[in-house]
Design an enzyme around this catalytic site. Structure first.
Site, PDB file in Angstrom:
ATOM      1  CG  ASP A  67      -0.266  -0.419   2.508  1.00 47.64           C
ATOM      2  OD1 ASP A  67       0.970  -0.340   2.591  1.00 47.64           O
ATOM      3  OD2 ASP A  67      -0.969  -0.833   3.440  1.00 47.64           O
ATOM      4  CG  ASP A 136      -8.731  -1.981  12.338  1.00 43.21           C
ATOM      5  OD1 ASP A 136      -7.735  -2.637  11.945  1.00 43.21           O
ATOM      6  OD2 ASP A 136      -9.112  -0.936  11.777  1.00 43.21           O
ATOM      7  CG  HIS A 138      -5.783  -2.569   9.247  1.00 48.55           C
ATOM      8  ND1 HIS A 138      -5.929  -1.393   9.948  1.00 48.55           N
ATOM      9  CD2 HIS A 138      -4.451  -2.813   9.252  1.00 48.55           C
ATOM     10  CE1 HIS A 138      -4.753  -0.967  10.336  1.00 48.55           C
ATOM     11  NE2 HIS A 138      -3.832  -1.803   9.939  1.00 48.55           N
ATOM     12  CD  GLU A 143      -8.583   0.638   8.065  1.00 49.03           C
ATOM     13  OE1 GLU A 143      -8.680  -0.170   9.011  1.00 49.03           O
ATOM     14  OE2 GLU A 143      -7.776   1.572   8.066  1.00 49.03           O
TER      15      GLU A 143
HETATM   16  P1  PGA Z   1       2.233  -2.202  12.944  1.00 49.35           P
HETATM   17  O1  PGA Z   1       1.063  -2.097  11.876  1.00 49.35           O
HETATM   18  O2  PGA Z   1       3.182  -3.195  12.417  1.00 49.35           O
HETATM   19  O3  PGA Z   1       2.817  -0.813  12.988  1.00 49.35           O
HETATM   20  O4  PGA Z   1       1.594  -2.620  14.233  1.00 49.35           O
HETATM   21  C1  PGA Z   1       0.504  -3.261  11.389  1.00 49.35           C
HETATM   22  C2  PGA Z   1      -0.597  -2.900  10.433  1.00 49.35           C
HETATM   23  O5  PGA Z   1      -1.281  -1.893  10.655  1.00 49.35           O
HETATM   24  O6  PGA Z   1      -0.773  -3.632   9.449  1.00 49.35           O
END
Ligand code: PGA
Length: 241
Positions: A67, A136, A138, A143
């Site tokens: 992304d 959450d 995602h 999302e």
């Molecule tokens: P993080 O993010 O590795 O900073 O916890 C993971 C994500 O949001 O996919």
């Protein structure tokens, strides 16, 4: 699904890097799907260490990142393009022409996303996709509520993701509100998936994603349907499963 239990963040990073390294050794011209965020930083650091020791050659590897924020130029400090170069690409012998991320500055979202899907298609698909998971549920910027059948598309970031990502920006207002992300369909078409997770704050969502119902409300839960998923996590992240 394979579950690999690691002691702590460093151990998790080493184990994740081991799997990526094995992929590169078995298929030097592989296509790696890569991820940003706090979780994979240690994994990239370990891969760089092995590269510096002469144990890893990335000259034939192609990368496609999950992304990119919409609207951030590549040289912006918080762009994922910048993140990937600082933590990984600039530190190994990857060929710059084989590096791909969605083009965040293309204002034509449909064209930018279609082009990205075409790139992945023309490469013959992704051999190994590295993923993190949001609290959450995602994956990428897919999302809760995201349709399972989408390819690369433009998304509005949720409040929880804006909140989680504001630590990287001078203020909350500066966090972009949209991103271009591989869709669940793109991720599910990867031949192998490696999900890395660390820390107690992810324990509950890991349980829901891998042992709860498969539902768009927990986007990562679709991975239960993928034929080749490895979950590597530290004790804190896996203590509920
Ligand atoms: P993080 O993010 O590795 O900073 O916890 C993971 C994500 O949001 O996919």
């Amino acid at each position: 699904m394979k579950i690999i239990r690691a002691k702590d963040y460093n151990d998790m990073s080493r184990k994740a890097a081991n799997i990526i390294s094995a992929q590169i050794i078995m298929k030097p011209h592989c296509v790696l799907g890569l991820a940003t965020g706090g979780t994979p930083v240690g994994t990239y650091k370990q891969l760089v260490e092995w590269y510096n020791k002469g144990d890893l050659d990335l000259s034939e590897v192609t990368t496609v990142n999950l992304d990119e924020y919409r609207g951030l130029p590549r040289d912006h400090e918080q762009s994922y393009w910048h993140f990937m170069h600082v933590h990984f690409f600039d530190l190994v012998n990857i060929d710059p022409s084989r590096i791909h991320l969605p083009e965040g500055t293309d204002p034509d979202a449909a064209a930018a996303c279609a082009r990205y899907d075409q790139i992945i298609h023309d490469l013959g698909g992704i051999d190994l996709q590295l993923l993190g998971i949001g609290i959450d549920g995602h994956i990428g910027f897919n999302e809760p509520g995201a349709a399972f059948e989408l390819g690369t598309h433009c998304v509005d970031l949720t409040e929880s993701t804006i909140e989680a990502n504001k630590r990287f920006f001078a203020s909350r207002e500066e966090v972009p509100r949209q991103a271009y992300t591989m869709g669940i369909k793109t991720i599910m078409q990867a031949r192998k998936v490696l999900l890395a997770v660390s820390g107690g704050s992810k324990a509950e969502i890991v349980k829901q994603a891998f042992f709860g119902p498969v539902t768009p409300e927990v986007p990562a839960s679709i991975l239960q349907m993928h034929p080749d998923v490895t979950l590597v996590g530290d004790e804190e992240a896996l203590h509920l499963i």
